[in-house]
Design an enzyme around this catalytic site. Sequence first.
Site, PDB file in Angstrom:
ATOM      1  CG  ASP A 168      -0.260  -1.563 -12.959  1.00 18.65           C
ATOM      2  OD1 ASP A 168       0.588  -0.514 -12.607  1.00 18.65           O
ATOM      3  OD2 ASP A 168      -0.394  -2.155 -12.416  1.00 18.65           O
ATOM      4  CG  HIS A 224       4.473   1.386 -12.526  1.00 17.71           C
ATOM      5  ND1 HIS A 224       4.987   1.440 -11.123  1.00 17.71           N
ATOM      6  CD2 HIS A 224       3.196   1.022 -12.534  1.00 17.71           C
ATOM      7  CE1 HIS A 224       3.918   1.326 -10.431  1.00 17.71           C
ATOM      8  NE2 HIS A 224       2.893   0.970 -11.175  1.00 17.71           N
ATOM      9  CD1 TRP A 227       4.884  -6.212  -9.838  1.00 19.59           C
ATOM     10  CD2 TRP A 227       6.067  -4.869 -10.960  1.00 19.59           C
ATOM     11  NE1 TRP A 227       5.546  -5.697  -8.934  1.00 19.59           N
ATOM     12  CE2 TRP A 227       6.262  -4.825  -9.503  1.00 19.59           C
ATOM     13  CE3 TRP A 227       6.568  -4.170 -11.880  1.00 19.59           C
ATOM     14  CZ2 TRP A 227       7.317  -3.789  -8.961  1.00 19.59           C
ATOM     15  CZ3 TRP A 227       7.610  -2.846 -11.308  1.00 19.59           C
ATOM     16  CH2 TRP A 227       7.850  -3.216 -10.113  1.00 19.59           C
ATOM     17  CG  HIS A 267      -1.862   3.014 -12.317  1.00 16.37           C
ATOM     18  ND1 HIS A 267      -2.275   3.158 -11.181  1.00 16.37           N
ATOM     19  CD2 HIS A 267      -0.543   2.536 -12.524  1.00 16.37           C
ATOM     20  CE1 HIS A 267      -1.290   2.472 -10.403  1.00 16.37           C
ATOM     21  NE2 HIS A 267      -0.489   2.138 -11.232  1.00 16.37           N
ATOM     22  CG  HIS A 279       0.277   1.448  -6.667  1.00 16.84           C
ATOM     23  ND1 HIS A 279       0.645   2.548  -6.901  1.00 16.84           N
ATOM     24  CD2 HIS A 279       0.787   0.490  -7.428  1.00 16.84           C
ATOM     25  CE1 HIS A 279       1.138   2.513  -8.309  1.00 16.84           C
ATOM     26  NE2 HIS A 279       1.222   1.219  -8.291  1.00 16.84           N
ATOM     27  CD  GLN A 301       6.813  -1.089  -5.791  1.00 16.97           C
ATOM     28  OE1 GLN A 301       6.625  -0.934  -7.122  1.00 16.97           O
ATOM     29  NE2 GLN A 301       6.122  -1.755  -5.249  1.00 16.97           N
ATOM     30  CD  GLU A 352      -0.976  -3.854  -7.283  1.00 19.15           C
ATOM     31  OE1 GLU A 352      -0.138  -3.053  -6.804  1.00 19.15           O
ATOM     32  OE2 GLU A 352      -0.951  -4.391  -8.518  1.00 19.15           O
TER      33      GLU A 352
HETATM   34  N1  17E Z   1       4.339  -1.961  -8.212  1.00 21.29           N
HETATM   35  C1  17E Z   1       3.207  -2.388  -7.654  1.00 21.29           C
HETATM   36  O1  17E Z   1       3.237  -2.144  -6.254  1.00 21.29           O
HETATM   37  N2  17E Z   1       2.142  -2.777  -8.136  1.00 21.29           N
HETATM   38  C2  17E Z   1       2.256  -2.709  -9.592  1.00 21.29           C
HETATM   39  N3  17E Z   1       1.162  -3.388 -10.093  1.00 21.29           N
HETATM   40  C3  17E Z   1       3.196  -2.285 -10.283  1.00 21.29           C
HETATM   41  C4  17E Z   1       4.291  -2.127  -9.816  1.00 21.29           C
HETATM   42  C5  17E Z   1       3.264  -2.490 -11.843  1.00 21.29           C
HETATM   43 FE   FE2 Z   2       0.871   0.289 -10.407  1.00 17.40          FE
END
Ligand code: 17E
Ligand code: FE2
Length: 411
Positions: free
Chosen positions: A308, A58, A314, A56, A209, A151, A212
């Site tokens: 990540d 990006h 982030w 995982h 995702h 996103q 989170e």
């Molecule tokens: N985008 C998101 O929604 N959550 C993350 N941890 C990252 C990008 C890195």
């Molecule tokens: Fe992520």
Amino acid sequence: MNIVNARLRGKEGLFRIELEGERIAAIAPQPSPAETTVGDLDAASNLVTAPFIEPHIHLDATLTAGEPAWNMSGTLFEGIERWGERKALVTHEDSKARAKKTIDMLVDHGIQHVRTHVDVTDPTLAALKAMVEVRDETRHLIDMQIVAFPQEGIESFEGGRHLMEEAVAIGADVVGGIPHFENTREQGVSSIHFLMDLAERKGLLVDVHCDETDDPHSRFLEVLAEQARVRGMGARVTASHTTAMGSYDNAYCSKLFRLLKMSGINFISCPTESIHLQGRFDTYPKRRGLTRVAEIDRAGMNICFAQDSIVDPWYPLGNGNIMRILEAGLHICHMLGYEDLQRGLDLITDNSARTLNLGEGYGLEPGRPANLLILSAPSDYEMIRTQGYALASIRKGRLLMQRTPARVERC
Ligand code: 17E
Ligand code: FE2
């Protein structure tokens, strides 16, 4: 090429591993330590394992921290906002160059399998198109899976559903989602139905995702797991992050675990990212903001660790070293017990391979690809304790990387 004096995880004694072309030809016990002959590699009684995996990351956002502005609050939500500003500046060449630079960092640390999320909430899909090319151009280094990652939402972003479908048509391998970021609970639920339909119709994997956040009312995991269960897709579905589970009460979690086990889905935790991004709305006591890694593992479910981010809106740090994530994760998750240390590498190797559905494309077995690492220590425990690393990475029978350890002289 052969590798001699190799120690294998879970086995006593030393082994000789014979490689023939791009495959592992044989693995045989070695009665006594061997001299190396020309073309052999000496593992010197250290572990030889299948490659490390980054399940995982990006790669579209990597190496952009501070462009044009830094994430000052350290929250996920400011990260998404800052990325929105950088996303407007993304070009094909810029995306490719940053992704390739990051892949080199991963390769330097023994990683040969990567699942990358790519933001598809961009009407031009510039980053996705770039990543499809990078996937081809780096096949000699890594196997890459691309996740179509919305996103800014599937339902909440203008044209979100269409962009997901287009990303799949262009070549995404995995369908993503972000239900906790959709504007309403209903949109979160419908986004999961949409993405599961898309994946099922196209025969693709799923990696969402999911939850989170520290918000204990974010409960999309149950929706994802139930959809995976009724469709019989569990092994092909992954819930990433699920950090809200760290804030659920035990009564809800005990009911949830029954469903999770029945569903057979996989989990990914990004411990350094989550300890950084979560807990941000707390004073004290302050939550760790991680999912229940040890509990998921002990319940017999599949969970692995990931980085990540590397230097993005982030997370400002990172260097491609997944051993660093493992060490931090074991600390943060209360997993420094004897049993956990004996099999710690599972969290960045075999468990990750299962999450990525690598099947017979992964593992030290005759007939499988000659992809392997020589590590710097003889056991999982010693790899973690000594902050060990990959000394050599071999892919399709050829050396990709060799590392010379630092030398210390006592004076
Ligand atoms: N985008 C998101 O929604 N959550 C993350 N941890 C990252 C990008 C890195
Ligand atoms: Fe992520």
